[in-house]
Structures are given as C-alpha cells and as structure tokens.
Design a protein around this motif. Sequence first.
Motif, PDB file in Angstrom:
ATOM      1  N   LEU A 246      99.077  83.185  37.528  1.00 39.77           N
ATOM      2  CA  LEU A 246      98.833  82.589  36.220  1.00 39.77           C
ATOM      3  C   LEU A 246      99.723  83.176  35.121  1.00 39.77           C
ATOM      4  O   LEU A 246     100.419  82.418  34.430  1.00 39.77           O
ATOM      5  N   GLU A 250     102.793  81.008  33.320  1.00 38.24           N
ATOM      6  CA  GLU A 250     102.789  80.765  31.879  1.00 38.24           C
ATOM      7  C   GLU A 250     104.068  81.294  31.236  1.00 38.24           C
ATOM      8  O   GLU A 250     104.677  80.636  30.383  1.00 38.24           O
ATOM      9  N   ARG A 253     107.091  79.081  32.239  1.00 37.71           N
ATOM     10  CA  ARG A 253     107.072  77.795  31.527  1.00 37.71           C
ATOM     11  C   ARG A 253     107.482  77.980  30.061  1.00 37.71           C
ATOM     12  O   ARG A 253     108.257  77.191  29.514  1.00 37.71           O
ATOM     13  N   ALA A 254     106.974  79.046  29.433  1.00 37.30           N
ATOM     14  CA  ALA A 254     107.302  79.285  28.030  1.00 37.30           C
ATOM     15  C   ALA A 254     108.789  79.560  27.834  1.00 37.30           C
ATOM     16  O   ALA A 254     109.369  79.203  26.796  1.00 37.30           O
TER      17      ALA A 254
END
Length: 328
Positions: A246, A250, A253-254
Amino acid sequence: MQITAPSPESPAPPRSAALAEALRRCEAGGCAGVLAGDGLPRLVSALLEEAANAGDGLVWRPRAGEAWLLGTAPGAAARAARHLERMEIPARLLDFPRDLPLLDAALAEDAAAAPARPPSPPALGGLEERARSRPAQELLRLGTMWRMEGGQPRLLAQYWGGIPDALLPDTFRTGAEADWSGHAANLLAQRLLAMAQAGQWPAGRKAGLPLLIDMPWLEEPPPLPAPPPGEGHALVLPLALLPRLLPWAEAARAAGWGLAWRGMAPALLGLAEGDRLPGGFILAEATAKLAAEPGPNPARLALCGAPTPDLLARSARHGFALCHGVGA
C-alpha cells in the motif's frame, strides 16, 4: 548487520565472533528470531538479511535447506515471519530465551557434524564498498524486454537493473554467491535509486520505450523522483515487499510511476492471480518449469536469460515476454 553465508557444499561456517555475539543475545533474552525452510534461497536470503539489518541480528545456516535469523529485534523478526508466511514459505517465529532448547539442539548437531565438513570459504567482504565505488557500467545494465509475435520480436520496454555477480570475487562463482545475491542485488538497487533521484538515467535508453528500474527492499518508500519523459515507466519491486504494497503503491502513483515485480518462482505463481500483484510485468529468472508452465497470467510474466531456441518457442506459444541483459 552480521551475515554468515556458507555454500551448500559447506552448509555451516566455523563458530565465529558474530555468531557468538548473536548467541549471547539469545541467552540474555529480550530478542527474537526466525527459523525458515529455504525452498527459495535467494528470496529467503534477501528477506532475512534485511530483517537482520533492521534488528542488528545474524543469519545462520547450519545446513542446506535451513536458515536461522538470530538475536534480532522482536519487531523485525515478526515482520520477516509474516512476509514468509504470506509467500507460503515454511517459517517459525522464535522467542528467546523460551526457544533456547531448540537452538541448543541445532548447535549441538552443528558441532557434531563439523569434523566432516570441508573448510568453509573465507567470508565475502567489501560488498558495500564495491557497490558504491565501482563504475556503474560494470555493475548496472540496461536490458531489453520483448515478446515473440508472429515469428518476430516486438520490443516492449527496457529494464535497468543490477548485476549482483559483478560484486563477487572470482573465487566465489560457485555455491556461495547464492547466499549473498539478495544482499548484493539490494545494494545495487540502492545505487540505481540514488542515480534516479539525481536524474541520472541510463545511457542508451530509448525514449520511446517504458523504463523499468529496480527498487531496493525498504520497509517504507523513499523519496521518489519523477520518471523520465514518456509513458509506462515502472518501479520493479522485490516480491518480499508485497506485505508493504500500500505505501509503495501510493508513493509510486504520486510520483508518476507504475509498478512491476521481480523474484517470481514456480511456487509463487498463485500470486499472479487476480489483483494480488497490481501493476505490469512480473520478472523471473528463466527456468524450464516456468517456461513450460508460466502460470495463470503469462502475458505479465517476463523471463530473464539468454534467448535460447526453446525459450523463443515457448514465448511464442504461451505469450510471456523475454528479458535479455539483466537478471531478475
């Protein structure tokens, strides 16, 4: 971190000061460990070495097919045991001093077998320094990823990864390097990350192809650079990071990256089902078993190795990709 890494032909090293210190901590209590079946040597080695690093412990291999994480912090040992359980690798979480009898029995067996063993090779040292100081072109390589379609190869991406064997002395080309490859690969991935953070992309990169770049085994994602211009670029995570998916997903992706994975093996092919491994390619070392039975999602699989006629034929038949120039 202290690591012992004997070869399969010499399954346990002589008793060392590092092992003596780990045993002292176990006898004093307040520390933990893990006893793991070593069905996947490279994956298990990498995971236990990182846990040892996090908890100031030691990895001990008294015999082939077995690995002990000793004298480390309880939290680091518990995380390692959970990771191994998720990967369906047999493991037992140890608590000291409660489990001292189990360790004492292994030490007694190890001592009894010692006279029959050939001499252990000298410890591999200086990996960290070599990983930092040797020229990048000797340790890092840009490989090509492609798939056989209609009898012709179609380029899919480029893979920027390390060459762990390049860190090993010439005298360690058989046996011992398997126990060190996880640590060496992690050191090279750290160097790749530092170069990417500095905007130093590999020479020879084709701007029109996605770039896959190896990432080190880290509990939490580091500051990630923006990818180079183009689309489809991905961070290649070791499968040992699956329990930490996770925060990594994240952060990737950011920063504008996709995800890929490395370290697949036949026993782990079930992970390729459904959404358990989100992202794109799943890289593995080419083996006859994986080429013949590429699992439930062969289109995501990329086998790394020399493109032999058999691999080419099976790629065309099953639809998996090939990666040439960098191992998985």
